[in-house]
Structure formats: structure tokens, C-alpha cells
Design an enzyme around this catalytic site. Structure first.
Site, PDB file in Angstrom:
ATOM      1  N   GLY A  10      39.449  34.556  32.725  1.00 55.71           N
ATOM      2  CA  GLY A  10      38.312  33.765  32.227  1.00 55.71           C
ATOM      3  C   GLY A  10      38.123  33.940  30.725  1.00 55.71           C
ATOM      4  O   GLY A  10      38.894  34.641  30.071  1.00 55.71           O
ATOM      5  N   GLN A  11      37.086  33.285  30.181  1.00 56.40           N
ATOM      6  CA  GLN A  11      36.894  33.362  28.724  1.00 56.40           C
ATOM      7  C   GLN A  11      36.624  34.786  28.268  1.00 56.40           C
ATOM      8  O   GLN A  11      37.232  35.259  27.319  1.00 56.40           O
ATOM      9  CB  GLN A  11      35.757  32.539  28.148  1.00 56.40           C
ATOM     10  CG  GLN A  11      35.063  31.511  28.898  1.00 56.40           C
ATOM     11  CD  GLN A  11      33.997  30.870  27.996  1.00 56.40           C
ATOM     12  OE1 GLN A  11      34.192  30.633  26.810  1.00 56.40           O
ATOM     13  NE2 GLN A  11      32.864  30.590  28.574  1.00 56.40           N
ATOM     14  N   ASP A  36      41.467  38.568  44.869  1.00 64.26           N
ATOM     15  CA  ASP A  36      40.339  37.670  45.132  1.00 64.26           C
ATOM     16  C   ASP A  36      39.153  38.573  45.473  1.00 64.26           C
ATOM     17  O   ASP A  36      39.169  39.265  46.496  1.00 64.26           O
ATOM     18  CB  ASP A  36      40.704  36.755  46.316  1.00 64.26           C
ATOM     19  CG  ASP A  36      39.563  35.833  46.696  1.00 64.26           C
ATOM     20  OD1 ASP A  36      38.430  36.018  46.192  1.00 64.26           O
ATOM     21  OD2 ASP A  36      39.802  34.936  47.521  1.00 64.26           O
ATOM     22  N   ALA A  60      33.641  35.499  38.246  1.00 59.49           N
ATOM     23  CA  ALA A  60      32.439  34.845  38.769  1.00 59.49           C
ATOM     24  C   ALA A  60      32.723  33.364  38.989  1.00 59.49           C
ATOM     25  O   ALA A  60      33.658  32.813  38.403  1.00 59.49           O
ATOM     26  CB  ALA A  60      31.275  34.997  37.788  1.00 59.49           C
ATOM     27  N   THR A  62      31.383  30.228  37.813  1.00 60.45           N
ATOM     28  CA  THR A  62      30.505  29.973  36.662  1.00 60.45           C
ATOM     29  C   THR A  62      30.157  28.497  36.450  1.00 60.45           C
ATOM     30  O   THR A  62      29.471  28.176  35.482  1.00 60.45           O
ATOM     31  CB  THR A  62      31.136  30.511  35.363  1.00 60.45           C
ATOM     32  OG1 THR A  62      32.417  29.897  35.196  1.00 60.45           O
ATOM     33  CG2 THR A  62      31.281  32.011  35.393  1.00 60.45           C
ATOM     34  N   THR A 101      23.736  37.059  33.764  1.00 59.40           N
ATOM     35  CA  THR A 101      23.410  35.846  33.017  1.00 59.40           C
ATOM     36  C   THR A 101      21.923  35.674  32.715  1.00 59.40           C
ATOM     37  O   THR A 101      21.068  36.157  33.466  1.00 59.40           O
ATOM     38  CB  THR A 101      23.906  34.627  33.834  1.00 59.40           C
ATOM     39  OG1 THR A 101      23.442  33.433  33.220  1.00 59.40           O
ATOM     40  CG2 THR A 101      23.396  34.654  35.259  1.00 59.40           C
ATOM     41  N   ASP A 102      21.652  34.925  31.651  1.00 56.15           N
ATOM     42  CA  ASP A 102      20.297  34.477  31.319  1.00 56.15           C
ATOM     43  C   ASP A 102      19.719  33.563  32.412  1.00 56.15           C
ATOM     44  O   ASP A 102      18.505  33.407  32.508  1.00 56.15           O
ATOM     45  CB  ASP A 102      20.320  33.711  29.993  1.00 56.15           C
ATOM     46  CG  ASP A 102      21.376  32.617  29.960  1.00 56.15           C
ATOM     47  OD1 ASP A 102      22.468  32.828  30.529  1.00 56.15           O
ATOM     48  OD2 ASP A 102      21.117  31.545  29.383  1.00 56.15           O
ATOM     49  N   TYR A 125      23.564  28.834  41.064  1.00 59.82           N
ATOM     50  CA  TYR A 125      24.325  29.787  40.228  1.00 59.82           C
ATOM     51  C   TYR A 125      23.453  30.994  39.871  1.00 59.82           C
ATOM     52  O   TYR A 125      23.842  32.145  40.099  1.00 59.82           O
ATOM     53  CB  TYR A 125      24.831  29.079  38.966  1.00 59.82           C
ATOM     54  CG  TYR A 125      25.367  30.021  37.910  1.00 59.82           C
ATOM     55  CD1 TYR A 125      26.596  30.670  38.075  1.00 59.82           C
ATOM     56  CD2 TYR A 125      24.644  30.273  36.736  1.00 59.82           C
ATOM     57  CE1 TYR A 125      27.083  31.539  37.097  1.00 59.82           C
ATOM     58  CE2 TYR A 125      25.131  31.138  35.763  1.00 59.82           C
ATOM     59  CZ  TYR A 125      26.341  31.770  35.947  1.00 59.82           C
ATOM     60  OH  TYR A 125      26.811  32.632  34.976  1.00 59.82           O
ATOM     61  N   LYS A 129      23.889  34.880  41.140  1.00 59.04           N
ATOM     62  CA  LYS A 129      24.117  35.959  40.171  1.00 59.04           C
ATOM     63  C   LYS A 129      23.026  37.033  40.295  1.00 59.04           C
ATOM     64  O   LYS A 129      23.296  38.225  40.193  1.00 59.04           O
ATOM     65  CB  LYS A 129      24.149  35.406  38.744  1.00 59.04           C
ATOM     66  CG  LYS A 129      25.348  34.547  38.406  1.00 59.04           C
ATOM     67  CD  LYS A 129      26.669  35.305  38.337  1.00 59.04           C
ATOM     68  CE  LYS A 129      26.714  36.314  37.230  1.00 59.04           C
ATOM     69  NZ  LYS A 129      28.055  36.986  37.183  1.00 59.04           N
TER      70      LYS A 129
HETATM   71  N1  LIG Z   1      30.071  31.106  30.540  1.00 57.71           N
HETATM   72  C1  LIG Z   1      28.807  31.368  30.176  1.00 57.71           C
HETATM   73  O1  LIG Z   1      28.188  30.624  29.377  1.00 57.71           O
HETATM   74  C2  LIG Z   1      28.113  32.592  30.713  1.00 57.71           C
HETATM   75  C3  LIG Z   1      26.764  32.788  30.370  1.00 57.71           C
HETATM   76  C4  LIG Z   1      26.115  33.925  30.860  1.00 57.71           C
HETATM   77  C5  LIG Z   1      26.789  34.827  31.647  1.00 57.71           C
HETATM   78  N2  LIG Z   1      28.082  34.602  31.980  1.00 57.71           N
HETATM   79  C6  LIG Z   1      28.746  35.567  32.855  1.00 57.71           C
HETATM   80  O2  LIG Z   1      29.803  36.197  32.144  1.00 57.71           O
HETATM   81  C7  LIG Z   1      30.873  36.515  33.046  1.00 57.71           C
HETATM   82  C8  LIG Z   1      32.166  35.932  32.508  1.00 57.71           C
HETATM   83  O3  LIG Z   1      32.009  34.528  32.363  1.00 57.71           O
HETATM   84  P1  LIG Z   1      33.148  33.592  31.765  1.00 57.71           P
HETATM   85  O4  LIG Z   1      32.476  32.581  30.923  1.00 57.71           O
HETATM   86  O5  LIG Z   1      34.269  34.427  31.228  1.00 57.71           O
HETATM   87  O6  LIG Z   1      33.614  32.871  33.113  1.00 57.71           O
HETATM   88  P2  LIG Z   1      34.934  32.049  33.417  1.00 57.71           P
HETATM   89  O7  LIG Z   1      35.618  31.653  32.143  1.00 57.71           O
HETATM   90  O8  LIG Z   1      34.575  31.004  34.408  1.00 57.71           O
HETATM   91  O9  LIG Z   1      35.851  33.131  34.106  1.00 57.71           O
HETATM   92  C9  LIG Z   1      35.576  33.642  35.382  1.00 57.71           C
HETATM   93  C10 LIG Z   1      36.882  34.144  35.941  1.00 57.71           C
HETATM   94  O10 LIG Z   1      36.618  34.632  37.260  1.00 57.71           O
HETATM   95  C11 LIG Z   1      37.671  34.180  38.098  1.00 57.71           C
HETATM   96  N3  LIG Z   1      37.223  34.146  39.474  1.00 57.71           N
HETATM   97  C12 LIG Z   1      36.372  33.263  40.058  1.00 57.71           C
HETATM   98  N4  LIG Z   1      36.253  33.526  41.365  1.00 57.71           N
HETATM   99  C13 LIG Z   1      37.062  34.597  41.597  1.00 57.71           C
HETATM  100  C14 LIG Z   1      37.405  35.335  42.768  1.00 57.71           C
HETATM  101  N5  LIG Z   1      36.892  35.016  43.962  1.00 57.71           N
HETATM  102  N6  LIG Z   1      38.258  36.376  42.653  1.00 57.71           N
HETATM  103  C15 LIG Z   1      38.792  36.706  41.452  1.00 57.71           C
HETATM  104  N7  LIG Z   1      38.535  36.040  40.313  1.00 57.71           N
HETATM  105  C16 LIG Z   1      37.677  35.009  40.401  1.00 57.71           C
HETATM  106  C17 LIG Z   1      37.990  32.807  37.570  1.00 57.71           C
HETATM  107  O11 LIG Z   1      39.254  32.379  38.051  1.00 57.71           O
HETATM  108  P3  LIG Z   1      39.522  30.786  38.225  1.00 57.71           P
HETATM  109  O12 LIG Z   1      39.440  30.217  36.853  1.00 57.71           O
HETATM  110  O13 LIG Z   1      40.869  30.745  38.836  1.00 57.71           O
HETATM  111  O14 LIG Z   1      38.412  30.286  39.125  1.00 57.71           O
HETATM  112  C18 LIG Z   1      37.960  33.057  36.066  1.00 57.71           C
HETATM  113  O15 LIG Z   1      39.203  33.562  35.622  1.00 57.71           O
HETATM  114  C19 LIG Z   1      30.435  35.973  34.411  1.00 57.71           C
HETATM  115  O16 LIG Z   1      29.849  37.012  35.136  1.00 57.71           O
HETATM  116  C20 LIG Z   1      29.378  34.942  34.081  1.00 57.71           C
HETATM  117  O17 LIG Z   1      28.467  34.769  35.134  1.00 57.71           O
HETATM  118  C21 LIG Z   1      28.776  33.509  31.516  1.00 57.71           C
END
Ligand SMILES: NC(=O)c1ccc[n+]([C@@H]2O[C@H](COP(=O)([O-])OP(=O)(O)OC[C@H]3O[C@@H](n4cnc5c(N)ncnc54)[C@H](OP(=O)(O)O)[C@@H]3O)[C@@H](O)[C@H]2O)c1
Length: 295
Positions: A10-11, A36, A60, A62, A101-102, A125, A129
Site C-alpha cells: 500500500g501507499q 492475507d 486495511a 481503505t 484513521t481520522d 470504513y 477501523k
Molecule cells: N489512505 C488514507 O487517506 C488514510 C487515511 C487515514 C488512515 N489511513 C490508514 O493508514 C493505513 C495505510 O493506508 P494506505 O493509504 O497505505 O492504504 P492502501 O494504499 O489501501 O494499502 C493497504 C494495503 O493493505 C492491503 N490489504 C488489504 N486487505 C488485505 C488483507 N486482507 N490482507 C493483507 N493485505 C491486505 C492492500 O492490498 P491490495 O491493494 O491488494 O488490496 C494494500 O496493499 C490503513 O490502516 C488506513 O486505514 C489511511
């Protein structure tokens, strides 16, 4: 110290796995195909095999809007997945840093949200969370829950990349101006994770929930303006960015009007300051528009 990262693709995961960790750390970054997190036995098996001192959970579901129509998938990753990881950490005596998350807040507070403020998520979502946070707290004493917001980076799907892509397609962009938050670069979250890991290693960690986000609150409209302003020297065009209200841009999931996180606690405890999102945005734009930086 051995660290196991879930969600490496993920990011935040990509930035965490390519970050400048001190050389004494061994970082394992299994991909989604290898693990997984919704499968409890697989999670416990990888912890028993790898024996990490610290687990960082960045995995997550997301997609905030898709969660409304796919609640089972959102709950499986965000709540059950978090619970499996926390239980496996407890079983193997590993510490856990878990990202949240917020969106656990309803956004009706007038000022920045503190860690102790009442949670009241608006959608699937946020609810999944928030339940994940509770599952972590219930299963494992040695945890840090790190809530962040409005994440952007050079990889994955995020607002910055969407704006740049839409710019190629439209001359006028209508962007919501009545939701406020603090953009946070994925690379800055990775740096915060390193600082927390070092405190854990020194035995100085204060377990609990913390907020970490960008330094200056802004609206999505203001953020879009900053993106095009900083991209202008290198980008082909500069669209007109028109402010609209949330009501004018209906989405399947409701979003908090106020997403601003108060980050004083992480500063006092770990010495981590809110990230300067404008400077980080400039770095991300350089990478997106000029190619990857050498690290
Ligand atoms: N993005 C935002 O703006 C934001 C804001 C606040 C908090 N957060 C939190 O920050 C954290 C990281 O977010 P991010 O933006 O990096 O999210 P992201 O880019 O969507 O990355 C999430 C990663 O988790 C993987 N994943 C999903 N389901 C899974 C599973 N069952 N088993 C193993 N891996 C799994 C996804 O794989 P696939 O791509 O293959 O599904 C992806 O690689 C999360 O906890 C998110 O809730 C994010």
C-alpha cells in the site's frame, strides 16, 4: 530488532519498506499474496515463523465509498484482520504499531480532535477501523495505535494523483471546500514509525493511541490549489479549481467535515512533530513528475 510489516504493497507500506531504517533492523515485508490478514491461522503462522519483535500493521480495506457496498470485506480486513494480528502478537510476545484513521470521528467538533475525544464514525470504513482499534486494545497491552489522515504519496491511489490525472482530462475542477483536514505524506508516516520503533527498542514506549498528521489544516479545495501551484513549473497545464460544498458532491459514504487531528500527544511522548505537508507534497510531485528520487 526484527520488524514484520503487513500491508507492504500500500501507499504507507511501500514508503515504510523503502525507508531509511537503521541498519541494525531487519525488515520483513511480505506481500498480499503471501499473507492475507483475514486468515487467522496464516497470521499466527507467519508470526511464529518470523518471530518479529515488532509488527507494523498497514494492511486495511481503505476504499471509503466501496466499504458501503462491501461491508463484509471492510470488516474482515479492518476489524477481524486487526484482531488476528493483535492476538498473534500477544501469543509471540511481539509489540504492535497499528494504523488507524481520522474517520473514527464524526467531524462535528469545532477544533482539532484529541486522542481522548469520543469516537463516532459516520460510515462502514470508519466503524470497521474503530472496531479494529478496540480489538487491538483488548488483545494486546504492548500496542501503539497511530491515527493519521488524508494520506498521499507517489504510489497507490490518493488525492494528489487523482488531481494530476483529472488535470489532463478537464480544464475546470470542482473540489469540496467545506471539509477540513491535515494532509499527511506516506513517507512522513514511515519516518514516524521509525521513531516509534526506536522508542520501543529503547524500552521507552508509552503504549496507547496517538495522532500523527500534517501540520497545517486545509480544505480539499485548498489542497488541490497547493498541488497545482507546486506542480506548475513542471506540469503541462493549470486547471481552474472551483470550490463546491459537500452537498454538491454526493458520495456513497459520508465524510467528517472536520478531520483535523491534534498531534500534541505524540510530540510530548515520542518527540515527533506534525509533518510539513507542503514540503512533502513538493517532494512527492518531484517524484511523480520527474521520476523516482535516488535513495
Ligand atoms: N489512505 C488514507 O487517506 C488514510 C487515511 C487515514 C488512515 N489511513 C490508514 O493508514 C493505513 C495505510 O493506508 P494506505 O493509504 O497505505 O492504504 P492502501 O494504499 O489501501 O494499502 C493497504 C494495503 O493493505 C492491503 N490489504 C488489504 N486487505 C488485505 C488483507 N486482507 N490482507 C493483507 N493485505 C491486505 C492492500 O492490498 P491490495 O491493494 O491488494 O488490496 C494494500 O496493499 C490503513 O490502516 C488506513 O486505514 C489511511
Amino acid at each position: 530488532m526484527k520488524i514484520l510489516v503487513f500491508g507492504a504493497g500500500g501507499q504507507v507500506g511501500r514508503e515504510t519498506c523503502r525507508a531509511a531504517w537503521p541498519s541494525r533492523y531487519v525488515i520483513a515485508c511480505p506481500d498480499r499474496k503471501t499473507i492475507d490478514i483475514t486468515r487467522s491461522a496464516a497470521v499466527s503462522e507467519i508470526l511464529r515463523r518470523e518471530r518479529p519483535d515488532l509488527v507494523i500493521n498497514l494492511a486495511a480495506f481503505t476504499s471509503v465509498d466501496r466499504a458501503e457496498s462491501e461491508p463484509h470485506a471492510a470488516w474482515a480486513a479492518n476489524c477481524a484482520g486487526a484482531a488476528h494480528i493483535a492476538a498473534a502478537c500477544d501469543e509471540t510476545a511481539a509489540a504492535l504499531i497499528h494504523l488507524s484513521t481520522d474517520y473514527v470521528f464524526n467531524g462535528r467538533k469545532s477544533g482539532p480532535y484529541e486522542e481522548k475525544d469520543k469516537v463516532d464514525p459516520l460510515g462502514v470504513y470508519g466503524r470497521s477501523k474503530e472496531a479494529g482499534e478496540r480489538a487491538v486494545r483488548a488483545a494486546l497491552a504492548h500496542h501503539v495505535i497511530l491515527r493519521t489522515a488524508w494520506v498521499f504519496g507517489a504510489s497507490g491511489t490518493n488525492f494528489v494523483k487523482t488531481m494530476l490525472q483529472l488535470d489532463g482530462e478537464r480544464r475546470v475542477l470542482r473540489v469540496v471546500a467545506d471539509q477540513r483536514g491535515t494532509p499527511t505524506a506516506a513517507a512522513d508516516i514511515a519516518a514516524a514509525l521509525i521513531a516509534i520503533a526506536e522508542a520501543i527498542e529503547r524500552g521507552e514506549a508509552v503504549w496507547g493511541t496517538y495522532h500523527f498528521a500534517g501540520d497545517t489544516p486545509i480544505s480539499w479545495h485548498g489542497f488541490a490549489g497547493a498541488i497545482f501551484e507546486l506542480a506548475a513549473p513542471r506540469h503541462r497545464s493549470r486547471p481552474e479549481v472551483v470550490p463546491i460544498t459537500t452537498d454538491q458532491y454526493p458520495t456513497p459514504a459520508r465524510r467528517p467535515i472536520n478531520s483535523v487531528l491534534d498531534c500534541r500527544r505524540i510530540g510530548k511522548t515520542f518527540g515527533i512533530a506534525p509533518s510539513p505537508w507542503r514540503a512533502s507534497l513538493a517532494a512527492v510531485l518531484r517524484e511523480l513528475l520527474d521520476g523516482p528520487v535516488q535513495r
